[in-house]
Design a protein around this motif. Structure first.
Motif, mmCIF file in Angstrom:
data_model
loop_
_atom_site.group_PDB
_atom_site.id
_atom_site.type_symbol
_atom_site.label_atom_id
_atom_site.label_comp_id
_atom_site.label_asym_id
_atom_site.label_seq_id
_atom_site.Cartn_x
_atom_site.Cartn_y
_atom_site.Cartn_z
ATOM 1 N N PHE A 163 -11.696 -3.761 -9.057
ATOM 2 C CA PHE A 163 -11.230 -4.180 -7.731
ATOM 3 C C PHE A 163 -12.326 -4.196 -6.684
ATOM 4 C CE2 PHE A 163 -7.427 -2.926 -9.960
ATOM 5 C CZ PHE A 163 -6.523 -3.913 -9.596
ATOM 6 N N ARG A 216 -4.889 -4.776 5.899
ATOM 7 C CA ARG A 216 -5.281 -3.748 4.935
ATOM 8 C C ARG A 216 -4.076 -3.333 4.100
ATOM 9 N NH1 ARG A 216 -10.620 -2.919 4.385
ATOM 10 N NH2 ARG A 216 -10.597 -0.639 4.437
ATOM 11 N N THR A 252 0.140 -1.574 -4.820
ATOM 12 C CA THR A 252 -0.371 -1.378 -3.463
ATOM 13 C C THR A 252 0.759 -0.918 -2.564
ATOM 14 O OG1 THR A 252 0.031 -3.655 -2.757
ATOM 15 C CG2 THR A 252 -2.113 -3.177 -3.777
ATOM 16 N N ILE A 284 -7.866 -1.387 0.811
ATOM 17 C CA ILE A 284 -8.585 -2.603 0.446
ATOM 18 C C ILE A 284 -8.149 -3.712 1.402
ATOM 19 C CG2 ILE A 284 -8.832 -2.019 -2.006
ATOM 20 C CD1 ILE A 284 -6.453 -3.900 -2.567
ATOM 21 N N LEU A 324 -14.546 0.427 -3.199
ATOM 22 C CA LEU A 324 -13.319 1.146 -2.861
ATOM 23 C C LEU A 324 -13.653 2.557 -2.413
ATOM 24 C CD1 LEU A 324 -10.170 1.261 -2.905
ATOM 25 C CD2 LEU A 324 -10.351 2.070 -5.270
ATOM 26 N N ARG A 349 -13.019 0.793 -9.330
ATOM 27 C CA ARG A 349 -14.091 0.068 -8.654
ATOM 28 C C ARG A 349 -14.634 -1.072 -9.515
ATOM 29 N NH1 ARG A 349 -15.629 5.647 -6.929
ATOM 30 N NH2 ARG A 349 -15.069 5.806 -4.715
ATOM 31 N N ARG A 382 -7.221 -8.889 -1.178
ATOM 32 C CA ARG A 382 -7.526 -8.393 -2.532
ATOM 33 C C ARG A 382 -6.314 -7.755 -3.198
ATOM 34 N NH1 ARG A 382 -12.615 -4.807 -1.286
ATOM 35 N NH2 ARG A 382 -11.975 -3.809 -3.231
#
Length: 517
Positions: free
Chosen positions: A322, A287, A279, A257, A325, A319, A261
């Motif tokens: 967020f 990214r 993440t 992502i 994706l 999805r 984000r």
């Protein structure tokens, strides 16, 4: 549904490190550690660092099992554990739990800096949240219990997630990391300190005594004063821990992502069968890799749909919350829950003098495994940390544990008896289509039959070699799973995950499908 497996675990893309030899012959040492995941490697390293001779035995490659498929959160905020631990074990136990788990978080940061291990360690807050207003009272109670336990926890009604929440517990000073980078660095230092690591060495027998002896499936042995069983689910049943452990499997999806984000924390909700978010770096500027975990289920069961359908639900959830994706990785992880929510780390059983175990981390194996390594190393060295009795596997609280134990055994009995009844499976081998697997009754025998995409049949005994329950097929991972205690096998019958140590017997079966050779 046709399932596209994509790539596996994000962590497993990292270089495997040097291959270690399998054990051949007999060796002697002070401590033998069985299992090369985070608990085993941390125990072995802590002991070697203190000057003790150590041999570590791993059935496959180190840091490739459960540890290689975790979501790798390092946190002392374990869902809603503090209110539960306080109610069952008391306020002092909750404080000891909090202190020991937070020490584990700090231990990874300290060791990675000391050894120069670049394991993508990032210090971030952890959250337990809910989107359901009806669940906020429980989170308020958890925030209060965690604060009373000595953690700087707070209750909030907003987070940095890109969607509204009804309430959340926040804990500062937590961490996320790359587990294999950390553990491979630890393994290299373990060997530098004189520790020996043997891979492709499955242990199948333990003889307790002074000294103890462990034997591998090839008949090789290690003689040691102390033995640590860190095989995730204990491979030795003499402690009867299988009556107090419940295996659960969770699915993981991941994809890149934009960095803007990134929600900037680690998040967990019990809503909808559990959802976990974090993440990780991608190595590409701008990214981040979004990692979402959930769809918890008992291995070998499909009450909520096939595993491929579970992955689809998890991707849809990601999805919805967020945005667009592209899923680039899918994998699954597995852990064991104890009947009182606290891991078992200590003596294997009441009569054990030199054999120890680490298991039951309930999805928090990163902090739990590091804690276990420190605790077991201390005990072997003759020291008992203040939280020794809290984690002792020999403990039993009847008011809390007996009802849970009875529930677990009722589930096992249902599978043990019910899964043998006629009509529960495919009627014949011909009913098993390409890419599918099913248990088939052939000449009075229950066979686990898989037909690969080329049409070839792979048949093995359907009875788990642990305690004889009937395995079920996992369509997404092309594996046979035991619903009783979580053992897993590939389609050729080889053990993928214990407590089973012996493969499923290969079986010959005639292909009765029209057009078969």
């Amino acid at each position: 549904m046709v399932f596209d497996p994509l790539s596996g675990s994000l962590w497993m893309e990292y270089a495997p490190g040097p291959a270690r030899p399998a054990l051949e012959g007999s060796v002697e040492t002070e401590v033998a550690v069985v299992g090369g995941g985070i608990a085993g490697l941390c125990t072995a390293w802590e002991l070697a660092r203190a000057g003790h001779p150590v041999v570590l035995l791993e059935a496959d490659r180190i840091a490739t099992g459960v540890t290689g498929h975790t979501t790798a959160k390092l946190s002392a905020l374990h869902g809603q554990v503090y209110a539960d631990v306080k109610s069952v074990h008391g306020a002092r136990a909750a404080r000891l739990y909090a202190h020991s788990q937070q020490l584990a978080v700090e231990r990874v940061a300290e060791v990675s800096e000391e050894l120069g291990i670049d394991c993508d360690l990032e210090r971030l807050p952890a959250y337990t949240y809910t989107e359901d207003p009806g669940q906020t009272d429980g989170l308020r109670a958890e925030a209060d219990a965690a604060l009373e336990a000595g953690l700087p926890a707070s209750y909030l009604t907003t987070t940095s997630l890109p969607f509204p929440v009804a309430g959340a517990v926040r804990l500062e000073g937590q961490a996320q990391f790359h587990p294999r980078k950390y553990l491979l660095g630890l393994a290299a230092d373990l060997e530098r300190l004189g520790g020996r690591i043997y891979e492709r060495t499955r242990v199948t027998r333990l003889k307790e005594g002074t000294p103890c002896e462990v034997t591998t499936e090839r008949g090789d042995t290690v003689v040691a004063r102390h033995v640590v069983v860190a095989t995730h689910y204990p491979v030795f049943d003499r402690a009867l821990l299988f009556t107090r452990l419940e295996p659960k499997r969770e699915l993981v999806v991941a994809g890149p992502i934009p960095a803007d984000r990134d929600p900037g924390g680690m998040f967990l909700t019990p809503d909808g069968g559990t959802r976990s978010v974090r993440t990780a770096p991608t190595g590409e500027e701008g990214r981040r890799m979004l990692i979402v975990t959930g769809e918890k289920f008992t291995p070998g069961t499909s009450e909520e749909g096939e595993v491929g359908e579970r992955y689809a639900r998890l991707e849809e959830w990601a999805r919805e919350r967020f945005g667009p994706l592209e899923i680039t990785h899918r994998w699954a992880t597995q852990d064991n829950w104890t009947t009182d929510r606290v891991p078992y780390v200590g003596r294997l059983h009441a009569g054990a003098r030199h054999v120890y175990v680490a298991t039951g981390f309930a999805g928090w194996g990163m902090s739990g495994g590091v804690m276990a390594g420190s605790l077991l190393a201390a005990r072997i060295r003759g020291r008992d940390p203040a939280w020794t009795s809290l984690y002792d596997p020999v403990r039993l609280r009847p008011l809390r544990e007996v009802p849970a134990m009875l529930r677990l055994q009722a589930q096992v009995a249902k599978h043990f008896v019910g899964d043998r009844t006629p009509g529960a499976y495919a009627d014949s081998v011909a009913d098993v289509g390409p890419g599918q697997g099913s248990v088939v009754r052939v000449g009075g025998r229950l066979l686990a039959v898989h037909r690969d995409e080329a049409g070839a049949l792979h048949a093995v005994s359907a009875r788990c070699t642990h305690l004889g329950c009937v395995v079920h097929f996992n369509d997404a991972e092309t594996a046979w799973e035991c619903p009783c205690h979580g053992s897993r096998f590939d389609v050729e019958g080889r053990v993928v995950e214990g407590p089973a140590t012996r493969p499923l017997d290969r079986e010959d079966v005639e292909d009765t499908r029209d057009g078969a050779d």
